[in-house]
Write a protein that holds these residues in place. Structure first.
Motif, PDB file in Angstrom:
ATOM      1  N   MET A   1     -10.920 -70.281  79.866  1.00 51.35           N
ATOM      2  CA  MET A   1     -10.145 -71.389  79.604  1.00 51.35           C
ATOM      3  C   MET A   1      -8.857 -70.710  79.064  1.00 51.35           C
ATOM      4  N   THR A   2      -7.533 -71.002  79.612  1.00 52.04           N
ATOM      5  CA  THR A   2      -6.128 -70.508  79.144  1.00 52.04           C
ATOM      6  C   THR A   2      -5.675 -71.180  77.825  1.00 52.04           C
ATOM      7  N   SER A   3      -4.650 -70.421  77.299  1.00 54.77           N
ATOM      8  CA  SER A   3      -4.283 -70.829  75.875  1.00 54.77           C
ATOM      9  C   SER A   3      -3.709 -72.072  75.731  1.00 54.77           C
ATOM     10  N   ASN A   5      -4.189 -74.944  77.568  1.00 57.19           N
ATOM     11  CA  ASN A   5      -4.973 -75.629  78.674  1.00 57.19           C
ATOM     12  C   ASN A   5      -4.935 -77.408  78.397  1.00 57.19           C
ATOM     13  N   GLU A   6      -4.153 -78.027  79.301  1.00 59.00           N
ATOM     14  CA  GLU A   6      -3.967 -79.479  78.940  1.00 59.00           C
ATOM     15  C   GLU A   6      -2.935 -79.789  78.100  1.00 59.00           C
ATOM     16  N   GLU A  29      -0.580 -70.683  81.793  1.00 58.15           N
ATOM     17  CA  GLU A  29      -1.718 -70.740  80.667  1.00 58.15           C
ATOM     18  C   GLU A  29      -2.178 -72.093  80.622  1.00 58.15           C
ATOM     19  N   GLY A  30      -1.873 -72.881  81.503  1.00 54.36           N
ATOM     20  CA  GLY A  30      -2.496 -74.302  81.675  1.00 54.36           C
ATOM     21  C   GLY A  30      -1.790 -75.334  81.303  1.00 54.36           C
ATOM     22  N   SER A  53       2.680 -78.102  88.238  1.00 54.53           N
ATOM     23  CA  SER A  53       2.234 -78.904  86.922  1.00 54.53           C
ATOM     24  C   SER A  53       3.803 -79.161  86.012  1.00 54.53           C
ATOM     25  N   SER A 229       0.672 -71.532  70.792  1.00 56.03           N
ATOM     26  CA  SER A 229      -0.777 -71.698  70.937  1.00 56.03           C
ATOM     27  C   SER A 229      -1.413 -71.308  69.677  1.00 56.03           C
TER      28      SER A 229
END
Length: 249
Positions: A1-3, A5-6, A29-30, A53, A229
């Motif tokens: 999972m990227t740091s 995410n979402e 990184e999401g 994105s 993050s």
């Protein structure tokens, strides 16, 4: 999972330089990334470069109505924001005795006023536990020729960061300042460095930096990622200098 995410990240001035580098890294990184900029075509080009994105909004950071519009669009499109990076700014290098009223007003309006009202308008839609990153400058700590007005704007931003770190503590929103030193971006030309003088200017500046070189946009983006993050989950109210040690000299 990227740091990231979402996460939803909003970056002012995300169409070039450090802002664009941060937008690209955050997206990788999401994060869903919203960038702002003054020129629609440049914003559109940056969105294409960042990827699917990304989303762009054209406007002037000196105008509180622009920040209100950004907050409304982000809320409508994503429901909230998690990260806000106040990166847009200008710098005009002029000795104090030659600074015009218009030049003074432009720097304080864009750098300080733009940062203040950007945070004021976005804060209500930020999720608790979010991160606000204010881009400052080495100039707020180190005296540089012709930078008095610019330094004043960045010192104001440092004061904002410290105040907001306390104001937003009940919501768990962290507020930190990221202060770049000389960085290899297109701003060098905007400061009046002619293309034929670029190498000499870089060599001169590098001699004043302990690490012996200018920073790269990606290095500043990595520092911004740290502040955005959970890697910095116990960090708030700091001024993170990413200047190759230049403030020490």
């Amino acid at each position: 999972m990227t740091s990231l995410n979402e996460k939803v990240a909003v970056i002012t001035g995300g169409n070039s330089g450090i802002g664009l580098a941060a937008a690209k890294l955050f997206a990788a990184e999401g994060a869903k990334v919203v960038i702002t900029g003054r020129r629609q075509q440049v914003v559109d080009d940056a969105v294409h470069e960042i990827g699917a994105s990304a989303f762009g909004i054209q406007g002037d950071v000196a105008d509180p109505d622009h920040h209100r519009q950004v907050a409304e669009i982000v809320k409508e499109r994503f429901g909230h924001a998690d990260i806000y990076m106040a990166n847009a700014g200008i710098n005009t290098i002029t000795p104090s005795h030659d600074v015009s009223e218009a030049e003074y007003d432009a720097q304080f309006t864009i750098n300080a006023r733009g940062t203040f009202f950007g945070v004021q308008k976005i804060a209500p839609i930020m999720r608790d536990g979010g991160s606000i990153i204010l881009v400052g400058s080495l100039a707020s700590d180190k005296v540089l020729d012709g930078h008095a007005v610019y330094a004043g704007t960045k010192a104001a931003i440092n004061a904002f960061a410290r105040s907001w770190a306390i104001e937003f503590k009940a919501r768990g929103i962290r507020v930190n300042m990221l202060s770049p030193g000389p960085t290899e971006t297109a701003i060098l030309e905007k400061l009046g460095v002619a293309p034929e003088d670029h190498d000499a200017f870089v060599a001169m500046m590098s001699g004043a930096i302990p690490l012996g070189r200018l920073g790269q946009p990606g290095e500043l983006a990595s520092a911004a990622l740290f502040l955005a993050s959970d890697a910095s989950s116990f960090v708030t109210g700091i001024n993170l200098r990413v200047d190759g040690g230049m403030a020490l000299l």
